[in-house]
Design a protein around this motif. Structure first.
Motif, mmCIF file in Angstrom:
data_model
loop_
_atom_site.group_PDB
_atom_site.id
_atom_site.type_symbol
_atom_site.label_atom_id
_atom_site.label_comp_id
_atom_site.label_asym_id
_atom_site.label_seq_id
_atom_site.Cartn_x
_atom_site.Cartn_y
_atom_site.Cartn_z
ATOM 1 N N GLN A 51 0.829 -1.207 0.000
ATOM 2 C CA GLN A 51 0.000 0.000 0.000
ATOM 3 C C GLN A 51 0.860 1.251 0.000
ATOM 4 O O GLN A 51 0.523 2.240 -0.652
ATOM 5 C CB GLN A 51 -0.944 -0.004 1.201
ATOM 6 N N ALA A 52 1.985 1.225 0.709
ATOM 7 C CA ALA A 52 2.896 2.376 0.708
ATOM 8 C C ALA A 52 3.439 2.629 -0.694
ATOM 9 O O ALA A 52 3.587 3.785 -1.114
ATOM 10 C CB ALA A 52 4.030 2.137 1.694
ATOM 11 N N PHE A 53 3.732 1.562 -1.437
ATOM 12 C CA PHE A 53 4.204 1.706 -2.807
ATOM 13 C C PHE A 53 3.109 2.322 -3.683
ATOM 14 O O PHE A 53 3.370 3.233 -4.472
ATOM 15 C CB PHE A 53 4.625 0.341 -3.365
ATOM 16 N N ILE A 54 1.890 1.848 -3.530
ATOM 17 C CA ILE A 54 0.767 2.379 -4.315
ATOM 18 C C ILE A 54 0.557 3.860 -3.998
ATOM 19 O O ILE A 54 0.371 4.683 -4.905
ATOM 20 C CB ILE A 54 -0.517 1.565 -4.046
ATOM 21 N N ASP A 55 0.595 4.208 -2.711
ATOM 22 C CA ASP A 55 0.454 5.613 -2.316
ATOM 23 C C ASP A 55 1.571 6.468 -2.893
ATOM 24 O O ASP A 55 1.338 7.573 -3.367
ATOM 25 C CB ASP A 55 0.429 5.736 -0.797
#
Length: 63
Positions: A51-55
Motif C-alpha cells: 500500500q505504501a508503494f501504491i500511495d
C-alpha cells in the motif's frame, strides 16, 4: 572444452540469481505504470509495504 561451457553456465546462473536481491521496487515512471505496477506489486511481502508503494506512485503521478 565442455567443462568450459559448464563453468560459464554456472557462473552466469550465479550472477543472475544474485541480481534478484530483496530490495523493493523503487517509485518511478516505469514501476508506477500499468505493466510495471503489475510486476512490482507481487514482490512486496506485506500489505502495508504494498500500500505504501501504491500511495507513493499516486503522489509521483500527480507531479
Amino acid at each position: 572444452m565442455n567443462s568450459k561451457y559448464i563453468v560459464l553456465v554456472v557462473a552466469l546462473s550465479a550472477t543472475l540469481i544474485s541480481c534478484g536481491g530483496d530490495s523493493p521496487p523503487e517509485i518511478n515512471a516505469t514501476n508506477c505504470s500499468g505493466g510495471g505496477m503489475q510486476s512490482a506489486l507481487p514482490t512486496f511481502k506485506s500489505e502495508a509495504t504494498r500500500q505504501a508503494f501504491i500511495d507513493g506512485c499516486e503522489i509521483f503521478n500527480k507531479k
